[in-house]
Design a protein around this motif. Structure first.
Motif, PDB file in Angstrom:
ATOM      1  N   UNK A   1       0.823  -1.200   0.000  1.00  0.00           N
ATOM      2  CA  UNK A   1       0.000   0.000   0.000  1.00  0.00           C
ATOM      3  C   UNK A   1       0.864   1.260   0.000  1.00  0.00           C
ATOM      4  N   UNK A   2       1.926   1.263   0.808  1.00  0.00           N
ATOM      5  CA  UNK A   2       2.809   2.434   0.862  1.00  0.00           C
ATOM      6  C   UNK A   2       3.481   2.653  -0.487  1.00  0.00           C
ATOM      7  N   UNK A   3       3.985   1.601  -1.116  1.00  0.00           N
ATOM      8  CA  UNK A   3       4.660   1.734  -2.407  1.00  0.00           C
ATOM      9  C   UNK A   3       3.678   2.215  -3.485  1.00  0.00           C
ATOM     10  N   UNK A   4       2.484   1.686  -3.454  1.00  0.00           N
ATOM     11  CA  UNK A   4       1.519   2.077  -4.485  1.00  0.00           C
ATOM     12  C   UNK A   4       1.025   3.501  -4.265  1.00  0.00           C
ATOM     13  N   UNK A   5       0.787   3.877  -3.021  1.00  0.00           N
ATOM     14  CA  UNK A   5       0.201   5.186  -2.724  1.00  0.00           C
ATOM     15  C   UNK A   5       1.212   6.304  -2.856  1.00  0.00           C
ATOM     16  N   UNK A   6       2.397   6.133  -2.318  1.00  0.00           N
ATOM     17  CA  UNK A   6       3.355   7.234  -2.237  1.00  0.00           C
ATOM     18  C   UNK A   6       4.488   7.157  -3.267  1.00  0.00           C
ATOM     19  N   UNK A   7       4.680   6.011  -3.878  1.00  0.00           N
ATOM     20  CA  UNK A   7       5.771   5.885  -4.848  1.00  0.00           C
ATOM     21  C   UNK A   7       5.266   5.557  -6.259  1.00  0.00           C
ATOM     22  N   UNK A   8       3.938   5.332  -6.367  1.00  0.00           N
ATOM     23  CA  UNK A   8       3.331   4.989  -7.660  1.00  0.00           C
ATOM     24  C   UNK A   8       4.013   3.751  -8.252  1.00  0.00           C
ATOM     25  N   UNK A   9       4.275   2.761  -7.385  1.00  0.00           N
ATOM     26  CA  UNK A   9       4.902   1.505  -7.805  1.00  0.00           C
ATOM     27  C   UNK A   9       3.904   0.370  -7.575  1.00  0.00           C
ATOM     28  N   UNK A  10       2.898   0.314  -8.498  1.00  0.00           N
ATOM     29  CA  UNK A  10       1.833  -0.668  -8.333  1.00  0.00           C
ATOM     30  C   UNK A  10       2.276  -2.079  -8.689  1.00  0.00           C
ATOM     31  N   UNK A  11       3.263  -2.195  -9.545  1.00  0.00           N
ATOM     32  CA  UNK A  11       3.639  -3.528 -10.042  1.00  0.00           C
ATOM     33  C   UNK A  11       4.876  -4.091  -9.343  1.00  0.00           C
ATOM     34  N   UNK A  12       5.237  -3.546  -8.191  1.00  0.00           N
ATOM     35  CA  UNK A  12       6.412  -4.041  -7.472  1.00  0.00           C
ATOM     36  C   UNK A  12       6.093  -5.373  -6.802  1.00  0.00           C
ATOM     37  N   UNK A  13       6.993  -6.332  -7.032  1.00  0.00           N
ATOM     38  CA  UNK A  13       6.797  -7.655  -6.426  1.00  0.00           C
ATOM     39  C   UNK A  13       7.523  -7.701  -5.078  1.00  0.00           C
ATOM     40  N   UNK A  14       6.758  -7.919  -4.041  1.00  0.00           N
ATOM     41  CA  UNK A  14       7.317  -8.015  -2.695  1.00  0.00           C
ATOM     42  C   UNK A  14       7.423  -9.490  -2.329  1.00  0.00           C
ATOM     43  N   UNK A  15       8.638  -9.963  -2.136  1.00  0.00           N
ATOM     44  CA  UNK A  15       8.840 -11.371  -1.796  1.00  0.00           C
ATOM     45  C   UNK A  15       8.355 -11.686  -0.388  1.00  0.00           C
ATOM     46  N   UNK A  16       8.727 -10.827   0.563  1.00  0.00           N
ATOM     47  CA  UNK A  16       8.262 -11.032   1.941  1.00  0.00           C
ATOM     48  C   UNK A  16       8.383  -9.729   2.718  1.00  0.00           C
ATOM     49  N   UNK A  17       7.621  -9.639   3.790  1.00  0.00           N
ATOM     50  CA  UNK A  17       7.645  -8.465   4.667  1.00  0.00           C
ATOM     51  C   UNK A  17       7.192  -8.920   6.048  1.00  0.00           C
ATOM     52  N   UNK A  18       7.902  -8.451   7.096  1.00  0.00           N
ATOM     53  CA  UNK A  18       7.549  -8.836   8.476  1.00  0.00           C
ATOM     54  C   UNK A  18       8.202  -7.862   9.443  1.00  0.00           C
ATOM     55  N   UNK A  19       7.687  -7.872  10.655  1.00  0.00           N
ATOM     56  CA  UNK A  19       8.279  -7.046  11.697  1.00  0.00           C
ATOM     57  C   UNK A  19       9.632  -7.633  12.108  1.00  0.00           C
ATOM     58  N   UNK A  20      10.588  -6.749  12.401  1.00  0.00           N
ATOM     59  CA  UNK A  20      11.927  -7.212  12.777  1.00  0.00           C
ATOM     60  C   UNK A  20      12.368  -6.490  14.051  1.00  0.00           C
TER      61      UNK A  20
END
Length: 302
Positions: free
Chosen positions: A178-197
């Motif tokens: 959501x952050x990439x699409x909303x603020x960076x206009x990167x709708x087609x970015x493939x995110x492999x994984x994301x988690x709290x660290x």
């Protein structure tokens, strides 16, 4: 009456002459006794006094003089024997002490010789161990560099989103997308994984660690993060290794001073850089070295 006075005066003079003669005889007897005994100097006065007190009356008697001489000579002989006995005991004690000291010196000398014979091999072994330690230190440094490079490569496509409050049952991939699409206009970015660290700090939520499929997408995010999130409560930073993070913090004060003076630096590949080249700082500012003991998971100040 005048004749009686002359007789009394004559008697008085005769008595005076007899007393003087007796005194002279006493002195002569003492002197003869002392001279014939050949007294040492350090006992002369004491023996003289005892001789005078022990002298019987009348002093002029020859037997009394012989007794006095015999007494003096006996006293001197006893004194000499006592002195000799004392000296013998003293010399005996000194001889014994000398023997014990010689034995102690011989023992210590043999011990020193033994220790000296051991010092040479120990020094050689110590030098060998020091050389090995120096070599191992160099190897450890080299391994640290290589390990840091490998870890840096494994984080090549990672970045961190900081400042997003944690919620129950959240989906970190959806938050990052959501952050990439909303603020960076990167709708087609493939995110492999994301988690709290990490655990967070100062009542702040842990970072969201994001790994994208393309390295170019990561570079685009980092290049536009400051402007794209200017009015947001979150921001994005690179996912640095522990060694790189410490190096970045080390020069933070000078980097800020340079920025205020119009010199802009960027940090990547383990160094602060200007126009792609590592920047040479004029002096070391160990601003963050006191934090070197912080756990690797505590990355709130990235």
């Amino acid at each position: 009456m005048p004749h009686n006075k002359d007789r009394k005066g004559s008697k008085t003079r005769n008595m005076s002459r007899q007393e003087k003669a007796k005194s002279s005889t006493d002195d002569t007897a003492v002197s003869m006794a002392l001279n014939s005994a050949d007294l040492p100097v350090f006992v002369t006065s004491e023996l003289a006094a005892s001789a005078v007190l022990a002298t019987p009356s009348p002093v002029g008697d020859a037997t009394t003089l012989k007794q006095l001489q015999s007494h003096v000579q006996s006293s001197i002989s006893d004194f000499q024997k006592q002195v000799q006995k004392t000296l013998d005991a003293l010399f005996k004690g000194m001889k014994k002490l000398e023997t014990e000291l010689n034995k102690s010196i011989e023992f210590q000398s043999s011990r020193i010789d033994s220790l000296e014979s051991q010092v040479g091999p120990l020094e050689a072994e110590n030098k060998h161990l020091r050389d090995e330690i120096d070599d191992l230190k160099q190897q450890v440094k080299l391994h640290d560099v290589l390990i840091n490079k490998q870890e840096r490569f494994s984080r090549r496509n990672n970045f961190r989103i900081v400042g997003v409050p944690a919620t129950q049952d959240e989906d970190c991939i959806e938050i990052a997308d959501s952050i990439l699409a909303t603020h960076f206009e990167m709708d087609n970015t493939t995110i492999e994984r994301a988690h709290r660290d990490g655990r967070g700090s100062n009542n702040k939520s842990p970072h969201i660690l994001v790994k994208v499929l393309s390295y170019r997408d990561k570079i685009r995010v980092l290049q536009n993060a400051k402007s794209s999130l200017k009015h947001q409560n979150c921001y994005i930073v690179d996912d640095l290794t522990r060694a790189d993070l410490l190096e970045k913090r080390r020069w933070a004060t000078q980097v800020k001073e340079l920025y205020n003076n119009g010199v802009k630096l960027s940090f990547y590949a383990g160094n602060w850089r200007k126009n792609g080249q590592p920047y040479q700082f004029s002096r070391a500012v160990n601003h963050a070295e006191s934090n070197t003991s912080a756990p690797a998971s505590n990355v709130s100040s990235r």
